[in-house]
Design a protein around this motif. Structure first.
Motif, PDB file in Angstrom:
ATOM      1  N   GLY A  43       3.665   4.580   5.060  1.00 14.78           N
ATOM      2  CA  GLY A  43       3.605   4.434   6.514  1.00 14.78           C
ATOM      3  C   GLY A  43       4.551   3.346   6.987  1.00 14.78           C
ATOM      4  O   GLY A  43       4.667   3.092   8.181  1.00 14.78           O
ATOM      5  N   GLY A  44       5.219   2.662   6.056  1.00 18.33           N
ATOM      6  CA  GLY A  44       6.202   1.634   6.424  1.00 18.33           C
ATOM      7  C   GLY A  44       5.579   0.269   6.593  1.00 18.33           C
ATOM      8  O   GLY A  44       4.755  -0.145   5.775  1.00 18.33           O
ATOM      9  N   LEU A  45       5.958  -0.426   7.652  1.00 19.61           N
ATOM     10  CA  LEU A  45       5.518  -1.806   7.871  1.00 19.61           C
ATOM     11  C   LEU A  45       4.695  -1.909   9.149  1.00 19.61           C
ATOM     12  O   LEU A  45       5.065  -1.319  10.177  1.00 19.61           O
ATOM     13  N   LEU A  88      10.062   2.535  -5.658  1.00 18.98           N
ATOM     14  CA  LEU A  88      10.038   1.153  -5.147  1.00 18.98           C
ATOM     15  C   LEU A  88       8.985   0.963  -4.072  1.00 18.98           C
ATOM     16  O   LEU A  88       8.567   1.917  -3.420  1.00 18.98           O
ATOM     17  N   THR A  89       8.647  -0.291  -3.860  1.00 20.25           N
ATOM     18  CA  THR A  89       7.762  -0.692  -2.763  1.00 20.25           C
ATOM     19  C   THR A  89       8.061  -2.142  -2.423  1.00 20.25           C
ATOM     20  O   THR A  89       8.548  -2.890  -3.268  1.00 20.25           O
ATOM     21  N   GLY A  90       7.766  -2.531  -1.184  1.00 20.40           N
ATOM     22  CA  GLY A  90       8.015  -3.913  -0.772  1.00 20.40           C
ATOM     23  C   GLY A  90       8.778  -3.945   0.538  1.00 20.40           C
ATOM     24  O   GLY A  90       8.699  -3.007   1.336  1.00 20.40           O
ATOM     25  N   ASP A  91       9.508  -5.023   0.750  1.00 17.59           N
ATOM     26  CA  ASP A  91      10.190  -5.225   2.031  1.00 17.59           C
ATOM     27  C   ASP A  91      11.411  -4.316   2.138  1.00 17.59           C
ATOM     28  O   ASP A  91      12.521  -4.665   1.728  1.00 17.59           O
ATOM     29  N   GLY A  92      11.191  -3.166   2.738  1.00 13.57           N
ATOM     30  CA  GLY A  92      12.178  -2.088   2.699  1.00 13.57           C
ATOM     31  C   GLY A  92      13.483  -2.388   3.407  1.00 13.57           C
ATOM     32  O   GLY A  92      14.538  -1.887   3.005  1.00 13.57           O
ATOM     33  N   ASP A  93      13.429  -3.214   4.463  1.00 15.52           N
ATOM     34  CA  ASP A  93      14.678  -3.530   5.168  1.00 15.52           C
ATOM     35  C   ASP A  93      15.594  -4.364   4.272  1.00 15.52           C
ATOM     36  O   ASP A  93      16.800  -4.406   4.485  1.00 15.52           O
ATOM     37  N   GLY A 115      10.588   4.513  15.305  1.00 16.44           N
ATOM     38  CA  GLY A 115      11.848   5.077  14.825  1.00 16.44           C
ATOM     39  C   GLY A 115      12.462   4.335  13.655  1.00 16.44           C
ATOM     40  O   GLY A 115      13.466   4.777  13.106  1.00 16.44           O
ATOM     41  N   ARG A 116      11.848   3.219  13.254  1.00 11.31           N
ATOM     42  CA  ARG A 116      12.381   2.461  12.103  1.00 11.31           C
ATOM     43  C   ARG A 116      12.276   3.300  10.809  1.00 11.31           C
ATOM     44  O   ARG A 116      11.271   3.931  10.540  1.00 11.31           O
ATOM     45  N   VAL A 117      13.325   3.288  10.038  1.00 10.56           N
ATOM     46  CA  VAL A 117      13.336   3.968   8.741  1.00 10.56           C
ATOM     47  C   VAL A 117      13.402   2.902   7.649  1.00 10.56           C
ATOM     48  O   VAL A 117      14.243   1.996   7.718  1.00 10.56           O
ATOM     49  N   GLY A 118      12.538   3.011   6.650  1.00 10.43           N
ATOM     50  CA  GLY A 118      12.533   2.037   5.560  1.00 10.43           C
ATOM     51  C   GLY A 118      13.308   2.524   4.351  1.00 10.43           C
ATOM     52  O   GLY A 118      14.095   3.480   4.428  1.00 10.43           O
ATOM     53  N   ASP A 119      13.081   1.863   3.230  1.00 12.96           N
ATOM     54  CA  ASP A 119      13.773   2.239   1.990  1.00 12.96           C
ATOM     55  C   ASP A 119      13.210   3.499   1.352  1.00 12.96           C
ATOM     56  O   ASP A 119      13.905   4.187   0.592  1.00 12.96           O
ATOM     57  N   THR A 120      11.941   3.785   1.650  1.00 16.22           N
ATOM     58  CA  THR A 120      11.226   4.836   0.921  1.00 16.22           C
ATOM     59  C   THR A 120      11.945   6.193   0.901  1.00 16.22           C
ATOM     60  O   THR A 120      12.011   6.834  -0.152  1.00 16.22           O
ATOM     61  N   GLY A 155       0.798  -1.227   0.000  1.00 11.96           N
ATOM     62  CA  GLY A 155       0.000   0.000   0.000  1.00 11.96           C
ATOM     63  C   GLY A 155       0.824   1.267   0.000  1.00 11.96           C
ATOM     64  O   GLY A 155       0.274   2.370  -0.075  1.00 11.96           O
ATOM     65  N   THR A 156       2.147   1.116   0.069  1.00 10.16           N
ATOM     66  CA  THR A 156       3.027   2.261  -0.168  1.00 10.16           C
ATOM     67  C   THR A 156       2.682   2.851  -1.527  1.00 10.16           C
ATOM     68  O   THR A 156       2.281   2.122  -2.435  1.00 10.16           O
ATOM     69  N   VAL A 157       2.848   4.154  -1.688  1.00 12.49           N
ATOM     70  CA  VAL A 157       2.495   4.758  -2.971  1.00 12.49           C
ATOM     71  C   VAL A 157       3.703   5.441  -3.600  1.00 12.49           C
ATOM     72  O   VAL A 157       4.609   5.896  -2.907  1.00 12.49           O
TER      73      VAL A 157
END
Ligand code: ASP
Length: 327
Positions: A197-199, A228-233, A205-210, A177-179
């Motif tokens: 909104g991440g995961l 991109l979208t998906g498993d950001g870690d 405090g977690r930062v993803g790839d976005t 659902g990331t856009v």
């Protein structure tokens, strides 16, 4: 699907196109109509900006804003919840002409993080702001945080957090659902933007790839643009946004097969799944995902293309929508 994209949409002169995704993951069928409505509307709104000679930056920002305001997507209103039940959002935007970038992370109670990311790019003197500094910058620039806090939380997101707590609590993108949005105009000017909104259940405090330029977002007029979208870690370990464009350049191959390959290599080596949309410098579109689903749509000329499942490819006239009056 890839062949269809290539056949229908490769061209010598650059024809403007606006492409969006609404997140890679596994979507239940009852959510398909909402996703399709959202991505097709976003593509059309963004394309209208291009058609009226607006900038590619404006086009991707407006497309992303449509999905940030839509509860069907994990961005703005409808964002997934962190482990404490709050919405914390990441976003980034990049201008392919100048390589200017704007990123932010951990923002709360703001409906349109993408607009703040653009302000970071254009007015902060830096590339990436977080925390209190981000908040005071936002207030200085006239952004309004929602009062009372917590208004971006939906019942759907609350239920997803409860389900996550009752599960094995792995940090996967779930429904996704990331856009994101990528645009190219008639001059070959490219911009890309991503917001999330991440995961579900992520650590505070977690930062993803976005918000990481080169992982979640990249744009360079010479190479193309991707979101991109998906498993950001996992995505951020292989910097796919930059790698896909640079690898295509170095090998002289089209971006689409490189995208498919890099996603599969990532998953084989590190696990997880992901997806992306993009354009190359000739305006050919890229739609790639190795997740079960990824909603996406683009408009070029009078036609909108969209899909959700692997190898979905549907066309509709751009005028054919109950939502056109919102544009
Ligand atoms: N890539 C996003 C993140 O890891 C999540 C997603 O795209 O679903 O924050």
């Amino acid at each position: 699907m890839n062949l269809k994209h290539a056949r229908m949409h490769s061209s010598c002169a650059v024809e403007p196109v606006l492409i969006v995704h609404g997140g890679a993951g596994t979507v239940t069928e009852d959510r398909f109509p909402g996703k399709i409505r959202g991505v097709t509307l976003a593509a059309k709104v963004g394309y209208q900006v291009l058609a009226r000679n607006g900038s590619v930056l404006e086009a991707v920002e407006q497309a992303v804003r449509i999905m940030e305001a839509d509860r069907y997507f994990n961005a703005g209103y409808g964002s997934v919840l962190n482990a404490e039940g709050d919405v914390e959002m990441d976003a980034s935007i990049m201008d392919g002409a100048t390589k200017a970038t704007g990123s932010l992370s951990g923002v709360r109670d703001l409906l349109h993080p993408i607009s703040l990311a653009r302000a970071v790019m254009e007015h902060s003197g830096h590339n990436f702001l977080i925390g209190e500094g981000l908040r005071s910058f936002a207030l200085d620039r006239g952004f309004r945080f929602l009062e009372p806090p917590g208004q971006l939380v939906t019942q759907y997101a609350k239920d997803a957090l409860e389900d996550w707590k009752a599960s094995d609590q792995s940090y996967q993108s779930g429904e996704g659902g990331t856009v994101g949005a990528v645009a190219i105009d008639a001059n070959g000017h490219i911009a890309a933007a991503t917001s999330t909104g991440g995961l579900t259940g992520k650590r505070v405090g977690r930062v993803g790839d976005t918000p990481i330029i080169g992982s979640g977002t990249y744009a360079d007029n010479r190479l193309g643009g991707v979101s991109l979208t998906g498993d950001g870690d996992i995505i951020m370990k292989v910097c796919i946004a930059y790698d896909v464009l640079r690898t295509a350049e170095l090998t002289g191959r089209p971006v689409q097969p490189v995208a498919d390959e890099l996603l599969d290599t990532m998953s084989a080596e590190l696990g997880g799944t992901a997806g992306m949309v993009g354009v190359d410098s000739d305006g050919n579109v890229v739609v790639a995902h190795n997740s079960q689903h990824m909603s996406w749509a683009y408009q070029r000329g009078d036609t909108v293309a969209y899909g959700v499942s692997k190898d979905d490819f549907n066309l509709l006239p751009a005028s054919d929508s109950e939502f056109i009056s919102l544009v």
